[in-house]
Design a protein around this motif. Structure first.
Motif, PDB file in Angstrom:
ATOM      1  N   PRO A 171     172.253  -0.741   4.005  1.00  0.00           N
ATOM      2  CA  PRO A 171     173.293  -0.676   3.904  1.00  0.00           C
ATOM      3  C   PRO A 171     173.952  -0.364   5.564  1.00  0.00           C
ATOM      4  CG  PRO A 171     172.213   0.468   2.242  1.00  0.00           C
ATOM      5  CD  PRO A 171     171.306   0.150   3.555  1.00  0.00           C
ATOM      6  N   HIS A 172     173.242   0.224   6.498  1.00  0.00           N
ATOM      7  CA  HIS A 172     173.810   0.791   7.612  1.00  0.00           C
ATOM      8  C   HIS A 172     173.158  -0.477   8.729  1.00  0.00           C
ATOM      9  CE1 HIS A 172     173.589   4.760   6.306  1.00  0.00           C
ATOM     10  NE2 HIS A 172     172.370   4.649   5.369  1.00  0.00           N
ATOM     11  N   ARG A 173     172.672  -1.451   8.228  1.00  0.00           N
ATOM     12  CA  ARG A 173     172.824  -2.391   9.119  1.00  0.00           C
ATOM     13  C   ARG A 173     173.685  -3.486   9.857  1.00  0.00           C
ATOM     14  NH1 ARG A 173     167.906  -2.848  11.915  1.00  0.00           N
ATOM     15  NH2 ARG A 173     166.137  -2.962  10.769  1.00  0.00           N
ATOM     16  N   ARG A 174     175.115  -3.578   9.114  1.00  0.00           N
ATOM     17  CA  ARG A 174     175.890  -4.063   9.754  1.00  0.00           C
ATOM     18  C   ARG A 174     176.710  -2.591  10.244  1.00  0.00           C
ATOM     19  NH1 ARG A 174     178.813  -4.023   3.761  1.00  0.00           N
ATOM     20  NH2 ARG A 174     176.681  -4.289   2.875  1.00  0.00           N
ATOM     21  N   ASN A 175     176.704  -1.922  10.135  1.00  0.00           N
ATOM     22  CA  ASN A 175     176.950  -1.267  11.806  1.00  0.00           C
ATOM     23  C   ASN A 175     177.110  -0.922  12.899  1.00  0.00           C
ATOM     24  OD1 ASN A 175     179.233   0.239   9.480  1.00  0.00           O
ATOM     25  ND2 ASN A 175     177.391   1.789   9.074  1.00  0.00           N
ATOM     26  N   VAL A 176     175.906  -2.371  12.930  1.00  0.00           N
ATOM     27  CA  VAL A 176     175.384  -2.209  14.667  1.00  0.00           C
ATOM     28  C   VAL A 176     174.500  -3.536  14.587  1.00  0.00           C
ATOM     29  CG1 VAL A 176     172.724  -1.199  13.850  1.00  0.00           C
ATOM     30  CG2 VAL A 176     173.946  -1.038  15.717  1.00  0.00           C
ATOM     31  N   SER A 177     174.882  -3.874  15.723  1.00  0.00           N
ATOM     32  CA  SER A 177     173.970  -5.129  16.299  1.00  0.00           C
ATOM     33  C   SER A 177     173.570  -5.555  17.759  1.00  0.00           C
ATOM     34  CB  SER A 177     174.993  -6.583  15.852  1.00  0.00           C
ATOM     35  OG  SER A 177     175.548  -6.248  14.408  1.00  0.00           O
ATOM     36  N   ILE A 178     172.606  -6.347  17.881  1.00  0.00           N
ATOM     37  CA  ILE A 178     172.547  -6.799  18.900  1.00  0.00           C
ATOM     38  C   ILE A 178     172.364  -7.730  20.035  1.00  0.00           C
ATOM     39  CG2 ILE A 178     169.835  -6.420  18.308  1.00  0.00           C
ATOM     40  CD1 ILE A 178     168.853  -5.026  21.164  1.00  0.00           C
TER      41      ILE A 178
END
Length: 327
Positions: free
Chosen positions: A77-84
């Protein structure tokens, strides 16, 4: 509110102390540049933040949520808050997939309705300056600059609160680097995401960043507002970095005498005692060789430095006055 809070981050690879106690905060909607020499640990910090690596110690919080030790299921669920966005777009895009599948993959992983994905992919491609028809092409059919635009589109399609940009222009031709930097600046302003901009290009930092954090051999030696760092650098290492950065005025560039630090970056397997920079510092004293300097606030604006020789008001030695010769 802080988009990112990193507390005492540690990442060791066996005996290699790649990151050794980093504390960093990024406020919502701001750009923090993480700078330093190759081998200083910048990219490792970025990979720990997005949890491609699980830190040896410390804490990483995204929008207030501690993600440091979450397993894959709880992390999703937290993956959508950070990208690289990675340095080399050719190596970060799956050659077996079309551009549309690559850009839309985050949405599919987030279980978005299948019929919504093509429209959102087209919108994401337009946002980065590519025609929607590019979705049907393969990565190898695109130029380096176009591939990096695809990488940015993929990173931003899930509307993250934090983007980690790991030297996003260093693998590109000089002719397209400025265009990609302008694109990142425009997107950050329009979409309002926070950004950790990892780079060794100080001209890009001066253009893009709100704040700067300077890293040396796994530790932060100075951090603060961009204008303070560029206008009144306090740490001798920061001063040396800035003295070596090219300037656009040819006459001024010819007149400059960069500080020559000598020697290579020490090994992260056995870093020097005391201040890790003392082996290359032109103004080091005995205390620097034996006592680890603690970060402290100097002057105004949240300017922090870890150096025994800098006073609380920000005054101290200027290694740029050593006329380019280090002891």
């Amino acid at each position: 509110m802080d988009a990112l809070e990193v507390e005492d981050l540690v990442m060791h690879f066996g005996p290699v102390r790649a990151v050794d106690g980093i504390t960093l905060r990024i406020r919502e909607g701001t750009v923090v540049a993480l700078v330093g020499e190759s081998g200083s640990g910048k990219s490792t910090v970025g990979r720990c933040i997005v949890r491609l690596l699980e830190p040896t110690g410390g804490t990483v919080r995204l929008a207030g949520a501690d993600i440091t030790r979450l397993d894959r299921r709880r992390l999703r669920p937290h993956r959508r808050n950070v990208s690289i966005v990675f340095q080399d777009p050719a190596g970060s895009l799956d050659p077996r997939l079309s551009v549309g599948d690559i850009v839309g993959e985050p949405l599919r992983l987030q279980k978005k309705a299948r019929k919504e994905v093509p429209e959102k992919v087209a919108e994401a491609l337009r946002r980065v300056g590519l025609r929607p028809e590019v979705a049907h092409r393969a990565p190898h059919e695109l130029s380096g600059g176009q591939r990096q635009r695809v990488s940015i589109a993929r990173a931003l399609i899930s509307e993250p609160r934090l983007l980690v940009a790991d030297e996003p222009t260093s693998a590109l031709d000089v002719s397209v680097q400025a265009a990609v930097l302008n694109l990142l600046a425009d997107l950050q302003r329009d979409l309002g995401f926070a950004c950790l901009f990892i780079t060794h290009d100080l001209s890009a930092v001066e253009y893009l960043a709100d704040e700067v954090a300077v890293m040396y051999l796994g530790q932060l030696v100075e951090q603060g507002p961009r204008r303070r760092i560029f206008g009144s650098p306090a740490h001798p290492y920061t001063q040396a970095l800035l003295s070596a950065a090219p300037v656009p005025d040819p006459a001024e560039q010819r007149a400059r005498r960069p500080v020559l630090l000598g020697d290579d970056l020490p090994s992260a397997i056995d870093p020097p005692p005391g201040c890790r920079f003392h082996t290359r510092c032109p103004v080091a004293v005995e205390t620097c060789r034996t006592v680890v300097p603690e970060p402290r606030t100097i002057g105004e604006g949240g300017h922090q430095v870890a150096c025994h020789l800098v006073n609380d008001d920000g005054t101290g030695p200027d290694v740029r006055l050593t006329q380019g010769v280090a002891r």
